[in-house]
Design a protein around this motif. Structure first.
Motif, PDB file in Angstrom:
ATOM      1  N   CYS A   1       0.829  -1.213   0.000  1.00  0.00           N
ATOM      2  CA  CYS A   1       0.000   0.000   0.000  1.00  0.00           C
ATOM      3  C   CYS A   1       0.859   1.256   0.000  1.00  0.00           C
ATOM      4  O   CYS A   1       0.509   2.246  -0.649  1.00  0.00           O
ATOM      5  N   SER A   2       1.996   1.225   0.694  1.00  0.00           N
ATOM      6  CA  SER A   2       2.854   2.409   0.671  1.00  0.00           C
ATOM      7  C   SER A   2       3.494   2.573  -0.707  1.00  0.00           C
ATOM      8  O   SER A   2       3.715   3.697  -1.158  1.00  0.00           O
ATOM      9  N   ALA A   3       3.736   1.475  -1.427  1.00  0.00           N
ATOM     10  CA  ALA A   3       4.231   1.574  -2.806  1.00  0.00           C
ATOM     11  C   ALA A   3       3.150   2.167  -3.707  1.00  0.00           C
ATOM     12  O   ALA A   3       3.434   2.990  -4.584  1.00  0.00           O
ATOM     13  N   TRP A   4       1.900   1.758  -3.482  1.00  0.00           N
ATOM     14  CA  TRP A   4       0.777   2.316  -4.249  1.00  0.00           C
ATOM     15  C   TRP A   4       0.664   3.819  -3.980  1.00  0.00           C
ATOM     16  O   TRP A   4       0.483   4.612  -4.909  1.00  0.00           O
ATOM     17  N   LEU A   5       0.792   4.224  -2.728  1.00  0.00           N
ATOM     18  CA  LEU A   5       0.753   5.645  -2.374  1.00  0.00           C
ATOM     19  C   LEU A   5       1.872   6.403  -3.088  1.00  0.00           C
ATOM     20  O   LEU A   5       1.655   7.484  -3.625  1.00  0.00           O
ATOM     21  N   ALA A   6       3.065   5.822  -3.117  1.00  0.00           N
ATOM     22  CA  ALA A   6       4.191   6.468  -3.798  1.00  0.00           C
ATOM     23  C   ALA A   6       3.886   6.654  -5.282  1.00  0.00           C
ATOM     24  O   ALA A   6       4.211   7.698  -5.871  1.00  0.00           O
ATOM     25  N   GLN A   7       3.229   5.682  -5.896  1.00  0.00           N
ATOM     26  CA  GLN A   7       2.857   5.796  -7.307  1.00  0.00           C
ATOM     27  C   GLN A   7       1.829   6.904  -7.509  1.00  0.00           C
ATOM     28  O   GLN A   7       1.917   7.668  -8.470  1.00  0.00           O
ATOM     29  N   VAL A   8       0.873   6.993  -6.618  1.00  0.00           N
ATOM     30  CA  VAL A   8      -0.142   8.053  -6.710  1.00  0.00           C
ATOM     31  C   VAL A   8       0.524   9.421  -6.573  1.00  0.00           C
ATOM     32  O   VAL A   8       0.242  10.340  -7.352  1.00  0.00           O
TER      33      VAL A   8
END
Length: 96
Positions: free
Chosen positions: A41-48
């Motif tokens: 989820c933190s990787a997804w946040l970084a992508q966003v």
């Protein structure tokens, strides 16, 4: 997962409100705690955040209507099953 904690699908569904600081304080803390503990989820946040930074300079009229339509179609296909799933509960998507 401990009682009262949020799952990945719920966190991803709340991500925009989290970034906009539009969540109640307790919910904001729960999302932050999950993001701190969940690598995916933190990787997804970084992508966003990277997407926001990359596209933040765009203003009305900068992208042609054709390019904008192609981008919308591309994102629509991803959300319909081409690599991102939706749990039906409003999650913005999760890479599979």
């Amino acid at each position: 997962m401990e009682e009262g904690s949020l799952g990945c699908a719920e966190v991803l569904a709340l991500l925009t409100d989290y970034l906009d600081a539009a969540l109640p304080p307790g919910r904001h803390r729960a999302v932050a705690a999950h993001l701190g503990a969940c690598e995916e989820c933190s990787a997804w946040l970084a992508q966003v955040l990277a997407t926001i930074a990359a596209l933040g300079c765009l203003r009305d009229g900068v992208i042609s209507a054709q390019v904008l339509a192609a981008l919308r179609e591309s994102f629509g296909e991803r959300c319909r099953g081409g690599g991102v799933t939706n749990d039906g509960g409003g999650a913005r998507g999760r890479r599979t």
